[in-house]
Scaffold this active site. Structure first.
Site, PDB file in Angstrom:
ATOM      1  N   LYS A  89       0.507   9.109   0.588  1.00  0.00           N
ATOM      2  CA  LYS A  89       0.739   8.923  -0.856  1.00  0.00           C
ATOM      3  C   LYS A  89      -0.427   8.232  -1.542  1.00  0.00           C
ATOM      4  O   LYS A  89      -0.863   8.653  -2.597  1.00  0.00           O
ATOM      5  CB  LYS A  89       1.962   8.016  -1.098  1.00  0.00           C
ATOM      6  CG  LYS A  89       3.286   8.619  -0.876  1.00  0.00           C
ATOM      7  CD  LYS A  89       4.390   7.671  -1.341  1.00  0.00           C
ATOM      8  CE  LYS A  89       4.328   6.259  -0.804  1.00  0.00           C
ATOM      9  NZ  LYS A  89       4.475   6.081   0.608  1.00  0.00           N
TER      10      LYS A  89
ATOM     11  N   ARG B 101      11.176   2.982  -5.396  1.00  0.00           N
ATOM     12  CA  ARG B 101      11.464   2.999  -3.958  1.00  0.00           C
ATOM     13  C   ARG B 101      12.968   3.066  -3.693  1.00  0.00           C
ATOM     14  O   ARG B 101      13.387   3.125  -2.551  1.00  0.00           O
ATOM     15  CB  ARG B 101      10.992   1.692  -3.382  1.00  0.00           C
ATOM     16  CG  ARG B 101       9.820   1.429  -2.489  1.00  0.00           C
ATOM     17  CD  ARG B 101       9.148   2.418  -1.710  1.00  0.00           C
ATOM     18  NE  ARG B 101       8.433   1.847  -0.604  1.00  0.00           N
ATOM     19  CZ  ARG B 101       7.138   1.571  -0.596  1.00  0.00           C
ATOM     20  NH1 ARG B 101       6.404   1.802  -1.648  1.00  0.00           N
ATOM     21  NH2 ARG B 101       6.573   1.079   0.482  1.00  0.00           N
TER      22      ARG B 101
ATOM     23  N   ARG C  11      -4.188   3.573  11.203  1.00  0.00           N
ATOM     24  CA  ARG C  11      -4.762   3.362   9.869  1.00  0.00           C
ATOM     25  C   ARG C  11      -5.469   2.009   9.705  1.00  0.00           C
ATOM     26  O   ARG C  11      -4.979   0.982  10.145  1.00  0.00           O
ATOM     27  CB  ARG C  11      -3.631   3.469   8.846  1.00  0.00           C
ATOM     28  CG  ARG C  11      -4.023   3.101   7.440  1.00  0.00           C
ATOM     29  CD  ARG C  11      -2.984   3.514   6.464  1.00  0.00           C
ATOM     30  NE  ARG C  11      -1.819   2.655   6.461  1.00  0.00           N
ATOM     31  CZ  ARG C  11      -0.795   2.823   5.633  1.00  0.00           C
ATOM     32  NH1 ARG C  11      -0.794   3.828   4.784  1.00  0.00           N
ATOM     33  NH2 ARG C  11       0.214   2.006   5.656  1.00  0.00           N
TER      34      ARG C  11
ATOM     35  N   ARG D 179      -3.416  -3.283   8.410  1.00  0.00           N
ATOM     36  CA  ARG D 179      -2.370  -3.979   7.648  1.00  0.00           C
ATOM     37  C   ARG D 179      -1.402  -4.627   8.628  1.00  0.00           C
ATOM     38  O   ARG D 179      -0.989  -3.988   9.594  1.00  0.00           O
ATOM     39  CB  ARG D 179      -1.611  -2.968   6.769  1.00  0.00           C
ATOM     40  CG  ARG D 179      -2.317  -2.656   5.483  1.00  0.00           C
ATOM     41  CD  ARG D 179      -1.672  -1.554   4.723  1.00  0.00           C
ATOM     42  NE  ARG D 179      -0.222  -1.626   4.598  1.00  0.00           N
ATOM     43  CZ  ARG D 179       0.501  -0.820   3.825  1.00  0.00           C
ATOM     44  NH1 ARG D 179      -0.096   0.111   3.106  1.00  0.00           N
ATOM     45  NH2 ARG D 179       1.802  -0.912   3.753  1.00  0.00           N
TER      46      ARG D 179
ATOM     47  N   ARG E 121      10.014  -0.167   8.382  1.00  0.00           N
ATOM     48  CA  ARG E 121       9.651   0.472   7.102  1.00  0.00           C
ATOM     49  C   ARG E 121      10.178   1.903   7.025  1.00  0.00           C
ATOM     50  O   ARG E 121      10.603   2.356   5.965  1.00  0.00           O
ATOM     51  CB  ARG E 121       8.126   0.442   6.918  1.00  0.00           C
ATOM     52  CG  ARG E 121       7.633  -0.964   6.589  1.00  0.00           C
ATOM     53  CD  ARG E 121       6.150  -1.096   6.793  1.00  0.00           C
ATOM     54  NE  ARG E 121       5.374  -0.214   5.945  1.00  0.00           N
ATOM     55  CZ  ARG E 121       4.180   0.252   6.272  1.00  0.00           C
ATOM     56  NH1 ARG E 121       3.622  -0.067   7.426  1.00  0.00           N
ATOM     57  NH2 ARG E 121       3.525   1.013   5.439  1.00  0.00           N
TER      58      ARG E 121
END
Ligand code: AMP
Length: 218
Positions: free
Chosen positions: A13, A88, A127, A158, A169
């Site tokens: 996204k 969300r 990532r 992260r 998540r």
């Protein structure tokens, strides 16, 4: 024009919303980036949201909607916005609809990037993100150099991209965010896009669906 980018964590996204915003001349609002930047600054908002991000759960709606609606009131958002990571849940979607209605605006399109669960977990665990400008990187040249190609900032993993938090998540996404797919489908705004494959391929898929809806005329 107001466009929402919807998809699970790791669906791409952030990258795709930023590209689309540039292409369409709109401002990108990424709630997660705003929270991470506040945490980096160590300001009041950062202190309030830090625990939620570390646990991989949603920041309470009152905090999130206040931050996003305030950002939306800036002059650079008058021409339109690409939302990344907001709304969300259904409550946030309703608040956004009401806020836009007050300005005589509506959500024009919702780009839903669809990616398989195995691919999501793989992408998230690999990532790296720029500490300064939040640009995400998958495995590639920048990744090994450890520096952001856009601003030279340090790349880091992260804290919420560790496997336990990723699982949380994804759970939060399927319970709270995925119902938005139906919400926007009902209003005829959902544009589903295949998110498997490289960034350029997915970008082309997105440009294709937006062009069909005459958002992009070139
Ligand atoms: P993201 O960068 O979009 O993956 O978001 C990272 C984290 O920020 C999420 O796991 C949540 O803790 C928080 N967050 C971002 N956007 C929202 C939102 N719209 N509502 C609540 N929490 C959010």
């Amino acid at each position: 024009m107001y466009i929402v980018f919807l998809g699970a964590p790791g669906a791409g996204k952030g990258t795709q919303a930023a590209n689309a915003a540039r292409e369409l001349g709109l401002t990108a609002i990424a709630s997660g980036d705003m929270f991470r930047q506040a945490i980096e600054r160590g300001d009041r908002l950062g202190l309030k949201v830090k625990d939620y991000l570390e646990k991989g759960v949603l920041v309470p709606d009152e905090i999130t909607t206040e931050v996003v609606l305030e950002r939306m009131s800036s002059p650079d958002c008058r021409g339109g916005v690409v939302f990344d990571g907001f709304p969300r849940n259904l409550k946030q979607a309703e608040v956004l609809d009401e806020a836009l209605k007050r300005q005589n605006n509506i959500i024009d399109w919702v780009v839903y990037i669809k990616v398989s669960d195995t691919e999501l977990i793989k992408r998230l665990s690999e990532r790296l993100v720029c500490r300064k400008c939040q640009t995400p990187y998958g495995k590639g040249a920048a990744y090994t150099e450890g520096k952001c190609q856009k601003c030279g900032g340090e790349l880091y993993q992260r804290p919420d991209d560790n496997i336990e938090t990723v699982k949380e998540r994804l759970k939060v996404y399927f319970n709270k965010t995925a119902p938005l797919i139906e919400y926007y489908k009902k209003s005829g705004k959902l544009l589903e896009v295949d998110g498997e494959g490289g960034v350029d391929k997915v970008s082309r898929n997105i440009t294709g669906v937006l062009r069909k809806r005459e958002c992009i005329t070139r």
